[in-house]
Each structure stands twice: as structure tokens, then as C-alpha cells.
Design an enzyme around this catalytic site. Structure first.
Site, PDB file in Angstrom:
ATOM      1  N   GLU A 120       5.319  38.807  97.428  1.00  0.00           N
ATOM      2  CA  GLU A 120       5.026  39.154  96.028  1.00  0.00           C
ATOM      3  C   GLU A 120       6.235  38.973  95.115  1.00  0.00           C
ATOM      4  OE1 GLU A 120       4.192  40.947  98.680  1.00  0.00           O
ATOM      5  OE2 GLU A 120       2.107  41.620  98.513  1.00  0.00           O
ATOM      6  N   ALA A 156      -3.730  38.580  97.501  1.00  0.00           N
ATOM      7  CA  ALA A 156      -4.678  38.805  96.409  1.00  0.00           C
ATOM      8  C   ALA A 156      -4.776  37.505  95.629  1.00  0.00           C
ATOM      9  CB  ALA A 156      -4.183  39.931  95.514  1.00  0.00           C
ATOM     10  N   GLY A 174      -1.258  40.657  99.981  1.00  0.00           N
ATOM     11  CA  GLY A 174      -2.416  41.519 100.231  1.00  0.00           C
ATOM     12  C   GLY A 174      -3.066  41.240 101.582  1.00  0.00           C
ATOM     13  N   GLU A 220      -1.058  43.215 103.935  1.00  0.00           N
ATOM     14  CA  GLU A 220      -1.377  44.632 103.693  1.00  0.00           C
ATOM     15  C   GLU A 220      -2.738  44.983 104.296  1.00  0.00           C
ATOM     16  OE1 GLU A 220      -0.673  44.215  99.404  1.00  0.00           O
ATOM     17  OE2 GLU A 220       0.774  45.851  99.591  1.00  0.00           O
TER      18      GLU A 220
HETATM   19  N1  DAK Z   1      -4.345  33.246  95.281  1.00  0.00           N
HETATM   20  C1  DAK Z   1      -5.078  32.227  94.785  1.00  0.00           C
HETATM   21  N2  DAK Z   1      -5.110  31.020  95.316  1.00  0.00           N
HETATM   22  C2  DAK Z   1      -4.340  30.779  96.376  1.00  0.00           C
HETATM   23  C3  DAK Z   1      -3.533  31.777  96.960  1.00  0.00           C
HETATM   24  C4  DAK Z   1      -3.555  33.075  96.367  1.00  0.00           C
HETATM   25  N3  DAK Z   1      -2.860  34.107  96.861  1.00  0.00           N
HETATM   26  N4  DAK Z   1      -2.891  31.248  98.018  1.00  0.00           N
HETATM   27  C5  DAK Z   1      -3.290  29.975  98.100  1.00  0.00           C
HETATM   28  N5  DAK Z   1      -4.166  29.670  97.128  1.00  0.00           N
HETATM   29  C6  DAK Z   1      -4.830  28.413  96.863  1.00  0.00           C
HETATM   30  C7  DAK Z   1      -3.863  27.392  96.252  1.00  0.00           C
HETATM   31  O1  DAK Z   1      -3.779  27.585  94.854  1.00  0.00           O
HETATM   32  C8  DAK Z   1      -4.529  26.103  96.629  1.00  0.00           C
HETATM   33  O2  DAK Z   1      -5.604  25.893  95.737  1.00  0.00           O
HETATM   34  P1  DAK Z   1      -5.953  24.379  95.179  1.00  0.00           P
HETATM   35  O3  DAK Z   1      -4.696  23.901  94.551  1.00  0.00           O
HETATM   36  O4  DAK Z   1      -6.322  23.603  96.413  1.00  0.00           O
HETATM   37  O5  DAK Z   1      -7.084  24.616  94.233  1.00  0.00           O
HETATM   38  C9  DAK Z   1      -5.133  26.397  97.993  1.00  0.00           C
HETATM   39  O6  DAK Z   1      -5.231  27.811  98.071  1.00  0.00           O
HETATM   40  C10 DAK Z   1      -4.260  25.919  99.142  1.00  0.00           C
HETATM   41  O7  DAK Z   1      -2.952  26.442  98.941  1.00  0.00           O
HETATM   42  P2  DAK Z   1      -1.644  25.524  98.951  1.00  0.00           P
HETATM   43  O8  DAK Z   1      -1.944  24.166  98.430  1.00  0.00           O
HETATM   44  O9  DAK Z   1      -0.574  26.306  98.293  1.00  0.00           O
HETATM   45  O10 DAK Z   1      -1.389  25.432 100.534  1.00  0.00           O
HETATM   46  P3  DAK Z   1      -0.024  25.178 101.279  1.00  0.00           P
HETATM   47  O11 DAK Z   1      -0.405  24.938 102.696  1.00  0.00           O
HETATM   48  O12 DAK Z   1       0.835  24.170 100.567  1.00  0.00           O
HETATM   49  O13 DAK Z   1       0.770  26.580 101.183  1.00  0.00           O
HETATM   50  C11 DAK Z   1       0.970  29.005 101.269  1.00  0.00           C
HETATM   51  C12 DAK Z   1       0.276  27.707 101.830  1.00  0.00           C
HETATM   52  C13 DAK Z   1       0.290  30.196 101.917  1.00  0.00           C
HETATM   53  C14 DAK Z   1       2.449  28.977 101.682  1.00  0.00           C
HETATM   54  C15 DAK Z   1       0.826  28.999  99.729  1.00  0.00           C
HETATM   55  O14 DAK Z   1      -0.543  28.798  99.401  1.00  0.00           O
HETATM   56  C16 DAK Z   1       1.281  30.291  99.110  1.00  0.00           C
HETATM   57  O15 DAK Z   1       2.472  30.547  99.000  1.00  0.00           O
HETATM   58  N6  DAK Z   1       0.297  31.111  98.635  1.00  0.00           N
HETATM   59  C17 DAK Z   1       0.588  32.303  97.878  1.00  0.00           C
HETATM   60  C18 DAK Z   1       1.103  33.380  98.786  1.00  0.00           C
HETATM   61  C19 DAK Z   1       1.440  34.628  97.979  1.00  0.00           C
HETATM   62  O16 DAK Z   1       2.348  34.628  97.132  1.00  0.00           O
HETATM   63  N7  DAK Z   1       0.728  35.717  98.227  1.00  0.00           N
HETATM   64  C20 DAK Z   1       0.949  36.969  97.586  1.00  0.00           C
HETATM   65  C21 DAK Z   1       0.028  37.077  96.418  1.00  0.00           C
HETATM   66  S1  DAK Z   1       0.264  38.614  95.530  1.00  0.00           S
HETATM   67  C22 DAK Z   1      -3.146  45.449  95.014  1.00  0.00           C
HETATM   68  C23 DAK Z   1      -3.792  44.748  95.961  1.00  0.00           C
HETATM   69  C24 DAK Z   1      -3.225  43.605  96.435  1.00  0.00           C
HETATM   70  C25 DAK Z   1      -2.053  43.148  95.937  1.00  0.00           C
HETATM   71  C26 DAK Z   1      -1.383  43.872  94.981  1.00  0.00           C
HETATM   72  C27 DAK Z   1      -1.919  45.021  94.498  1.00  0.00           C
HETATM   73  N8  DAK Z   1      -3.688  46.625  94.532  1.00  0.00           N
HETATM   74  C28 DAK Z   1      -4.940  47.061  95.113  1.00  0.00           C
HETATM   75  C29 DAK Z   1      -3.047  47.391  93.513  1.00  0.00           C
HETATM   76  C30 DAK Z   1      -1.546  41.920  96.468  1.00  0.00           C
HETATM   77  C31 DAK Z   1      -0.828  41.024  95.801  1.00  0.00           C
HETATM   78  C32 DAK Z   1      -0.605  39.724  96.415  1.00  0.00           C
HETATM   79  O17 DAK Z   1      -1.096  39.472  97.477  1.00  0.00           O
END
Ligand code: DAK
Length: 267
Positions: free
Chosen positions: A141, A75, A118, A121
Site C-alpha cells: 500500500e 483492494a 487487501g 489481509e
Molecule cells: N486493483 C485494480 N486492478 C488491479 C490491481 C488492483 N489492486 N492489481 C492488478 N490490477 C489489474 C491491472 O490494472 C491490470 O489491468 P489491465 O491493465 O489488464 O486492465 C491487470 O490487473 C493485470 O495487472 P498487471 O498488468 O499489473 O500485472 P503484472 O503481472 O504486470 O503485475 C502485480 C502484477 C501484482 C505486481 C501488479 O498488478 C500490482 O502491483 N498490483 C497492485 C498491487 C497493490 O498495490 N495492491 C495493494 C492495493 S491497496 C480496507 C480494505 C482493504 C484495503 C484498505 C482498506 N478497508 C476495509 C478500510 C486494501 C488496500 C489495498 O489492497
């Protein structure tokens, strides 16, 4: 400018691309600069494409994939960062995400890269998960102070068992496609260059079968997660009997005995 604004201003309005190939709708998430992070607008566009597919009898199967390095890295964190509990609860943040899991037509996920949070998921809401050798899965998360909220704790546990799901959700560890396949999360793995070709071959194969029969099988398999065994078996028997109301069932059996391909009419 915040990360979200940065992405919005540099991004065309379209966050998905929809292509058609015979009876298959291919939905590509096209927000590669943000690793296809699932912002509200993207989910809305995805949902309307799914509505379109479900309402169009020419579409038999839906394929979802991502452009660039990711299927979806979760997300959109920049969109969630400032939300309060009251806002999340009041807006029922969950509801729009449920659309994919309610599809009656088969959905195949073609995971080309990161499927995190997400994104993982969303993959698990699909019926079949094909992955490239370089794909990575995870529920990270916990590393950003929250937990899976779109079915992750439930669907992952159903797929891989309690202790593996627990470890992934409690550590946020990312796992490679090979490990995901060994634990039952991924259906099959292909070389990156073959992923879409193999995905489309399966999609076309399913789309050629009788649409009502395909729908009944999907409903029967999904019953495992939704109803107790005895009710599931009873329901499967009724669905099986229902296929005898179809011209396609008669045609399929007749074609087999006449040693020719079946000509299904989806009725
Ligand atoms: N959201 C927003 N931007 C994101 C992102 C995300 N999840 N993942 C990556 N980006 C963006 C980064 O901010 C970066 O943007 P700029 O700095 O270039 O502007 C760009 O994408 C490239 O990312 P990185 O520079 O970080 O790239 P790397 O290759 O160094 O790293 C990575 C790749 C996948 C390891 C890293 O980006 C990362 O850890 N991303 C976050 C992964 C994460 O924590 N995902 C979980 C998010 S929480 C629900 C529905 C859904 C959910 C919950 C509830 N309901 C319906 C109730 C879900 C929650 C989640 O998914």
C-alpha cells in the site's frame, strides 16, 4: 473507458464461484483479468457466500482460493482512486471486510499466486494459510500512497513480530512463499499442482470432526488476539468443560477405548 469500467463490461456479474465437496464450501475468486482485485461487488458476493456457509449445518469448513495468477492483488485501486476522506469515513469502508474475520467456521486460504495488500489481509483473516511455491505476499500500500486498512498492520505484526511487519509495511517489499512460511505468515507450502489436493485433505479432515468442538477450538485460539492471557485461559477452561455437554465428546472417548472410528453427530 476506465480500467474499472473495462473490467466490469468484460466480466460476468459473478466475481466468485462457489463449489461444494462433501462438507466443504470452496469459494474461488474469479476476476483473474484484474488479478482478483477486491472490488465492492466481489466483497459483497464473498460475504453472502460466507453467510450461506455459516447458516448451513451441512458445511463444516470453508476454503477460499483465487482463479489465475493471483489469490488477490489487493483492494480495487480503480474503485478507490477518486474517493475522498469524507466518503471513505462516511461509508465506513472497513465494515464489509470484517465479515470474513467473524466466521465461526474454520476458513482455509489456498494461496495460488499474489496475495498483496487487501489480498494478504484477507489471507490473514483466515485460520490456516496454505500456499503454492510460487505465491507472493506483501503489503505494498505504501507504494501507492496509502497504508494497510483491513487489519494488516495488526495481524501481520501478531504473526511475524514487529520488525518484520514494520519492514514489509514500510517498504512494500513482496516476499516469496518460502520466506512467508519461515516467518510464520504461511502455514505450509506445496507444489502448485498439489495445493488444492492438500487443502481439501485438511478441510475434509477438520470437517469430519464434531462441529461444536471445532467452533470452540477456533474461539479459544482466537482469544489470544482478543483477550489478556488470564481471561483467555479461564475462557479456554470453560470451553473445554462445555465439550462435556456434547454427545460427541462421549462418543469420541468411547470410540477411542473401543478401538473404532468415532461417529460424530455434531451435537
Ligand atoms: N486493483 C485494480 N486492478 C488491479 C490491481 C488492483 N489492486 N492489481 C492488478 N490490477 C489489474 C491491472 O490494472 C491490470 O489491468 P489491465 O491493465 O489488464 O486492465 C491487470 O490487473 C493485470 O495487472 P498487471 O498488468 O499489473 O500485472 P503484472 O503481472 O504486470 O503485475 C502485480 C502484477 C501484482 C505486481 C501488479 O498488478 C500490482 O502491483 N498490483 C497492485 C498491487 C497493490 O498495490 N495492491 C495493494 C492495493 S491497496 C480496507 C480494505 C482493504 C484495503 C484498505 C482498506 N478497508 C476495509 C478500510 C486494501 C488496500 C489495498 O489492497
Amino acid at each position: 473507458m476506465s480500467t474499472a469500467e473495462h473490467h466490469e463490461s468484460n466480466q460476468a456479474e459473478e466475481m466468485i464461484r462457489v463449489d461444494f465437496d462433501d462438507r466443504v464450501m470452496i469459494i474461488t475468486l474469479t476476476r483473474p483479468n484484474a488479478l482478483n482485485a477486491l472490488c465492492k461487488k466481489l466483497i459483497m458476493q464473498l460475504n453472502s457466500a460466507l453467510d450461506q456457509a455459516e447458516n448451513d449445518t451441512r458445511i463444516g469448513v470453508i476454503v477460499i482460493t483465487g482463479a489465475g495468477q493471483a489469490f488477490a492483488a489487493g483492494a480495487d485501486i480503480s474503485e478507490m482512486k477518486n474517493l475522498t476522506f469524507a466518503e471513505v469515513a462516511e461509508k465506513d469502508f472497513i465494515q464489509p471486510w470484517e465479515r470474513l474475520s467473524r466466521c465461526q467456521k474454520p476458513v482455509i486460504a489456498a494461496i495460488n499466486g499474489y496475495a498483496l495488500g487487501g489480498g494478504c489481509e484477507m489471507a490473514m483473516m483466515c485460520d490456516i494459510i496454505y500456499a503454492s511455491e510460487t505465491a507472493q505476499f506483501g503489503q505494498p500500500e505504501i507504494t501507492i500512497g496509502t497504508m494497510p486498512g483491513a487489519g494488516g498492520t495488526q495481524r501481520l505484526t501478531a504473526l511475524v513480530g514487529k520488525s518484520k511487519a514494520m519492514e514489509l509495511c514500510l517498504t512494500g517489499r513482496k516476499i516469496p512463499a518460502q520466506e512467508a512460511e519461515a516467518m510464520g505468515l504461511v502455514t505450509r507450502i506445496f507444489a502448485g499442482a498439489d495445493l488444492m489436493k492438500e487443502t481439501m485433505a485438511t478441510a475434509h479432515k477438520i470437517a469430519k470432526f464434531s462441529a461444536p468442538v471445532v467452533r470452540m477450538i477456533k474461539e479459544a485460539v482466537n482469544n489470544v488476539a482478543e483477550v489478556p492471557l488470564v481471561a483467555g485461559i479461564r475462557s479456554e477452561r470453560r470451553l473445554f468443560q462445555s465439550t462435556f455437554a456434547l454427545e460427541d465428546r462421549k462418543e469420541g472417548m468411547t470410540a477411542f477405548l473401543e478401538k473404532r472410528p468415532a461417529a460424530f453427530k455434531n451435537r
